[in-house]
Scaffold this active site. Sequence first.
Site, mmCIF file in Angstrom:
data_model
loop_
_atom_site.group_PDB
_atom_site.id
_atom_site.type_symbol
_atom_site.label_atom_id
_atom_site.label_comp_id
_atom_site.label_asym_id
_atom_site.label_seq_id
_atom_site.Cartn_x
_atom_site.Cartn_y
_atom_site.Cartn_z
ATOM 1 N N LYS A 87 -3.395 2.029 10.265
ATOM 2 C CA LYS A 87 -3.625 1.340 8.990
ATOM 3 C C LYS A 87 -2.448 0.410 8.722
ATOM 4 O O LYS A 87 -1.289 0.840 8.675
ATOM 5 C CB LYS A 87 -3.746 2.386 7.893
ATOM 6 C CG LYS A 87 -4.634 2.006 6.758
ATOM 7 C CD LYS A 87 -4.931 3.253 5.959
ATOM 8 C CE LYS A 87 -5.525 2.906 4.630
ATOM 9 N NZ LYS A 87 -5.175 3.929 3.637
HETATM 10 C C1 E4P Z 1 -7.836 4.164 1.438
HETATM 11 O O1 E4P Z 1 -7.791 3.740 2.561
HETATM 12 C C2 E4P Z 1 -6.850 3.783 0.415
HETATM 13 O O2 E4P Z 1 -5.564 4.002 0.859
HETATM 14 C C3 E4P Z 1 -7.127 4.413 -0.906
HETATM 15 O O3 E4P Z 1 -8.466 4.372 -1.219
HETATM 16 C C4 E4P Z 1 -6.193 3.948 -1.989
HETATM 17 O O4 E4P Z 1 -6.773 3.871 -3.209
HETATM 18 P P1 E4P Z 1 -6.154 4.263 -4.603
HETATM 19 O O5 E4P Z 1 -4.680 4.562 -4.394
HETATM 20 O O6 E4P Z 1 -6.379 3.109 -5.480
HETATM 21 O O7 E4P Z 1 -6.893 5.481 -5.029
#
Ligand code: E4P
Length: 240
Positions: A87
């Site tokens: 990622k």
């Molecule tokens: C997923 O890959 C993301 O890291 C995640 O959904 C982050 O979202 P949020 O921190 O806004 O919940």
Amino acid sequence: MKIFLDTCNVESVRNAADTGLISGVTTNPTLAQKAGRADYRKMLAQMCDIIGLESVSAQVKEDQTAENMFLEGIELESICRGKIAVKLPMNPHGLTAAKLLRRKKGINTNITLVFRPSQALLAMNAGADFVSYFMGRQEAKLKEKWGEDQKAPSGTKSYAESQIQRDLERMVNYKERYRFGSQILAASIRNVEHVELAADCGVDAVSVPPTVFWEMFSDNLGLTEDGIKRFLKDREFLTG
Ligand code: E4P
């Protein structure tokens, strides 16, 4: 449409994966902190051992050069070859690293923090396997800007919801029109309505918090649960 879990809590993933309905997991440093998993790499290895998961997203440190993200990506992917998607942040270094990981090492990638269709276009051009659009954060920001109760001209959706829908539809459309191999992943999901909106737009996957996953088994009026109770009661009539 695949369902991923958005968490670093291994037990929650095990429980949900037992249903056979979960295809992957997305993680990040914030989720690791929430789950108390300072041992990020050990947590990733435990996730990869869970039966049925095809993909576990593992996030590189965000402020590095492309070369260093590339190297960290190789190291993270070695935790479980073929299953880890590296990622990377939506910035020039992240996208260069994504391209190198795919081209030189055949490693899967997930571009995170995507908020606009033009960003998705770049990520798809970089050969990202997943393009993560952040629905919840986008909605919160747009509601802050436009106000909670504003309704779109159709009267059925808020401006924020309409904008999110438009963003997702455009990303799915770009992907199909230009035949990119990326999967559009709806992330930062806050509720079941977000899942439905993402599905309406034709995304490839949603990554949901465990609470939202379990909520998806219910309808919003309690009719499924009531129906099960009624069937069980009327079953008392049956003799064979
Ligand atoms: C997923 O890959 C993301 O890291 C995640 O959904 C982050 O979202 P949020 O921190 O806004 O919940």
